[in-house]
Motif scaffolding. Structure first.
Motif, PDB file in Angstrom:
ATOM      1  N   LEU B  44      -6.878   1.723   4.259  1.00 25.27           N
ATOM      2  CA  LEU B  44      -6.973   0.848   3.103  1.00 25.27           C
ATOM      3  C   LEU B  44      -7.557   1.618   1.918  1.00 25.27           C
ATOM      4  O   LEU B  44      -7.130   1.446   0.772  1.00 25.27           O
ATOM      5  N   LEU B  45      -8.525   2.485   2.217  1.00 24.59           N
ATOM      6  CA  LEU B  45      -9.139   3.271   1.151  1.00 24.59           C
ATOM      7  C   LEU B  45      -8.141   4.227   0.519  1.00 24.59           C
ATOM      8  O   LEU B  45      -8.182   4.463  -0.690  1.00 24.59           O
ATOM      9  N   VAL B  46      -7.230   4.767   1.334  1.00 26.22           N
ATOM     10  CA  VAL B  46      -6.195   5.659   0.786  1.00 26.22           C
ATOM     11  C   VAL B  46      -5.348   4.893  -0.224  1.00 26.22           C
ATOM     12  O   VAL B  46      -5.083   5.368  -1.327  1.00 26.22           O
ATOM     13  N   LEU B  47      -4.966   3.652   0.136  1.00 26.04           N
ATOM     14  CA  LEU B  47      -4.152   2.830  -0.765  1.00 26.04           C
ATOM     15  C   LEU B  47      -4.916   2.510  -2.048  1.00 26.04           C
ATOM     16  O   LEU B  47      -4.381   2.636  -3.160  1.00 26.04           O
ATOM     17  N   VAL B  48      -6.187   2.115  -1.885  1.00 23.10           N
ATOM     18  CA  VAL B  48      -7.018   1.778  -3.042  1.00 23.10           C
ATOM     19  C   VAL B  48      -7.136   2.975  -3.993  1.00 23.10           C
ATOM     20  O   VAL B  48      -6.948   2.859  -5.204  1.00 23.10           O
ATOM     21  N   ARG B  49      -7.409   4.139  -3.415  1.00 25.52           N
ATOM     22  CA  ARG B  49      -7.542   5.337  -4.241  1.00 25.52           C
ATOM     23  C   ARG B  49      -6.223   5.688  -4.917  1.00 25.52           C
ATOM     24  O   ARG B  49      -6.204   6.092  -6.076  1.00 25.52           O
TER      25      ARG B  49
END
Lengths: 246, 116
Positions: B44-49
């Motif tokens: 999810l953090l990859v997508l957010v970033r």
């Protein structure tokens, strides 16, 4: 006796606060100042007044979000669209704060102190803090980070004011050079801070899609480019990882 | 409902408070509230970033291709050339920001001096 130790602890806190302040005057701090010079030039061109830009600097603080804010103002986007674009640009502040809090918190640290300090979190102060906080005794870390974070904010508010004061007297070549600072600062800092290849893909896709969507749907250009570019980069990241594991 | 749509002096400040302050500090405050409690959902953090990066990159692209003010009067070729050369210098110098920014500025100013 108790008041004596109390006074000594306040003195100690002040000393660490000052050390945090000094940390703001370093190479990363200098690069940040130059990018705020660029931001002020950009905001002035967008029709934002000196008082509004200074207010924006203190209250929003994170430069990428401010650049998106001013970019969306330039596009003539409405309040909900601008708020959504800025919010999407700022989600990454949450994991940054989550990573920083355990580093600066002491068992006695009141919660409100953490909420106040969280406002200082943006790329520069965060990188500096994650790098140097280990050299600060734990009970002094909140004081040290307050010195660093708030100094950066106040200095750059003054920088924005100063640029507005002299901007009209600058030759147009200098103004052009100042306006070039923001894109170059973000291009290099985003490339440098990318953790995975998806970051590089998102950067390149966004740069191409931004101008493209600007021609197609000027009011929602940033939102459209950010969501499309980010999702495509993410899908590419997933596909690549699957290819690597198969 | 746009930034410049009202003559009321407080409208831009309200606009900044809602679209700027609320939209950023809500994430910082959530970070404090959730600090340590939420497991790092790496994916999810990859997508957010990625979305955040693409958003800022879109602004970069627009500032170079469709700039305003004094930069808008410079030729497109010179702007794109300055960014490309600056970025190449940044990569070659081992990701030194100072080199990248300085080189792009030098190309831009040099080009303007030569009468591009």
């Amino acid at each position: 006796m108790r008041t004596d130790t109390g006074r000594r602890s306040i003195q100690r806190r002040r000393a660490w606060f000052l050390r945090g302040m000094r940390m703001a005057f370093s190479l990363p701090g200098f690069i940040l100042v130059s990018s705020f010079v660029g931001f002020a030039a950009l905001a002035k061109d967008a029709g934002v007044t000196a008082a509004q830009a200074t207010f924006m600097t203190g209250i929003v603080w994170a430069l990428p979000s401010k650049v998106v804010l001013v970019g969306a103002i330039l596009s003539g986007a409405t309040l909900p669209a601008v708020a959504l674009a800025v919010a999407l640009s700022a989600i990454r502040l949450m994991p940054m704060v989550m990573a920083l809090v355990p580093e600066i918190r002491d068992r006695q640290t009141p919660r409100w102190v953490l909420y106040v300090l969280a406002h200082c979190v943006a790329v520069t102060s965060w990188v500096l803090a994650m790098e140097r906080v280990k050299l600060v005794p734990r009970p002094m870390r909140t004081s040290w980070y307050a010195g660093l974070g708030f100094t950066l904010i106040v200095v750059n508010m003054l920088v924005v004011l100063a640029v507005y004061a002299v901007a009209d007297t600058l030759p147009s070549a200098v103004s052009a050079a100042l306006l070039m600072l923001t894109p170059m600062y973000f291009l290099t800092s985003l490339w440098g801070s990318a953790r995975e290849k998806a970051g590089y893909a998102a950067l390149i896709l966004g740069m191409v899609l931004g101008p493209l969507f600007h021609m197609l749907t000027p009011e929602f250009d940033l939102l459209a480019a950010g969501l499309t570019g980010g999702l495509l980069a993410y899908v590419w990241h997933r596909l690549q990882r699957r290819a690597a594991t198969v | 409902m746009t930034y410049l749509s009202s003559d009321l002096w407080w409208w831009p400040y309200l606009f900044i408070l809602i679209a700027g302050w609320l939209s950023t500090d809500v994430w910082r405050f959530l970070g404090v509230a959730l600090g340590g409690r939420m497991a790092e959902g790496a994916d999810l953090l990859v997508l957010v970033r990625a979305v955040a990066t693409a958003l800022v990159a879109a602004v970069i692209g627009k500032l170079v291709i469709f700039p305003t003010g004094a930069l808008g009067t410079t030729p497109l070729v010179l702007r794109v050339g300055a960014v490309a050369i600056g970025f190449a210098g940044y990569l070659i110098s081992g990701k030194r920001m100072i080199v990248g920014i300085g080189l792009a500025e030098a190309v831009l100013c040099g080009g303007l001096l030569l009468g591009f």
